[in-house]
Write a protein that holds these residues in place. Sequence first.
Motif, PDB file in Angstrom:
ATOM      1  N   ARG A   1      -6.187   6.982   0.546  1.00 20.46           N
ATOM      2  CA  ARG A   1      -6.649   5.669   1.011  1.00 20.46           C
ATOM      3  C   ARG A   1      -5.482   4.686   1.178  1.00 20.46           C
TER       4      ARG A   1
ATOM      5  N   THR B   1       0.819  -1.211   0.000  1.00 23.35           N
ATOM      6  CA  THR B   1       0.000   0.000   0.000  1.00 23.35           C
ATOM      7  C   THR B   1       0.855   1.264   0.000  1.00 23.35           C
TER       8      THR B   1
ATOM      9  N   ARG C   1     -11.976  14.106  -5.308  1.00 30.17           N
ATOM     10  CA  ARG C   1     -12.712  12.886  -4.978  1.00 30.17           C
ATOM     11  C   ARG C   1     -13.310  12.242  -6.220  1.00 30.17           C
TER      12      ARG C   1
ATOM     13  N   THR D   1     -10.530   3.100   9.375  1.00 30.63           N
ATOM     14  CA  THR D   1     -11.231   3.172   8.096  1.00 30.63           C
ATOM     15  C   THR D   1     -12.184   4.361   8.026  1.00 30.63           C
TER      16      THR D   1
ATOM     17  N   ILE E   1     -10.074   7.474   7.538  1.00 35.95           N
ATOM     18  CA  ILE E   1      -9.584   7.608   6.168  1.00 35.95           C
ATOM     19  C   ILE E   1     -10.715   8.096   5.259  1.00 35.95           C
ATOM     20  N   ALA E   2     -11.903   7.535   5.429  1.00 34.85           N
ATOM     21  CA  ALA E   2     -13.056   7.978   4.629  1.00 34.85           C
ATOM     22  C   ALA E   2     -13.340   9.454   4.874  1.00 34.85           C
TER      23      ALA E   2
ATOM     24  N   VAL F   1     -10.767  11.514   2.993  1.00 36.20           N
ATOM     25  CA  VAL F   1     -11.084  11.556   1.564  1.00 36.20           C
ATOM     26  C   VAL F   1     -12.265  12.494   1.319  1.00 36.20           C
TER      27      VAL F   1
END
Length: 165
Positions: free
Chosen positions: A98, A77, A145, A130, A133-134, A137
Amino acid sequence: MDLHTALLVPHVVAGGAGLLLGPVVMALPKRRDRHGLAGRVYVPVTVVMTTTALALAALDPGRLWGLAIIAAATLTTALAGAALARRRPPGWLAAHVRLMGASYLSFVTAFLLTQWSSPLAWVLPTLVGTPLIALAVHRLPPAARRGGRPRSAPAPAAAAAAPEG
C-alpha cells in the motif's frame, strides 16, 4: 547554470527514473532478490526527486506549493514502505504494498500536474491507482493480508483458558 536549472535537471532525471522503475518494481515477484534490488534503487531515486522538488518549491512557493505537498507525501510513503520491508513486522507486506503503491501514485500525480492543467490531474491517479493497489493486496497470500497469523488459530490466551474436555 542557475540554481533553478541545477535543481531541475536531477529532479527531472530522478522523476523519469521513478516513473519508469515503479512498474518494474511492482511487476517483479515480492522477494528479496530482484524486487529488493529494484526497490533499493527506487527509494534513492525518490529521495532525489522529492528533495529537489522541495527545493524547487522553496524557490517559487506561490506557484509550486502543491507539488511540495505531493513531494512530501511521496517521500514519506516510500521511506515508510522501505522501512517495513527492512524490519518485516507482522503484517508488513500488505502495508508495504500500500505504501509503495501510494508513493508511485504521487509520482504519477506530480507528473500529470506538470503536463496537464486539468483539476483531474489531482484526482485521476488516485481514482485509477487505489483499486489497483487494493487488487495487488488482495492477490497477496492470505496470511500476508492478515498479518501472518491464520484466522482459524485461537489467540494464545484463549487457547490456554479453554477447558480440556
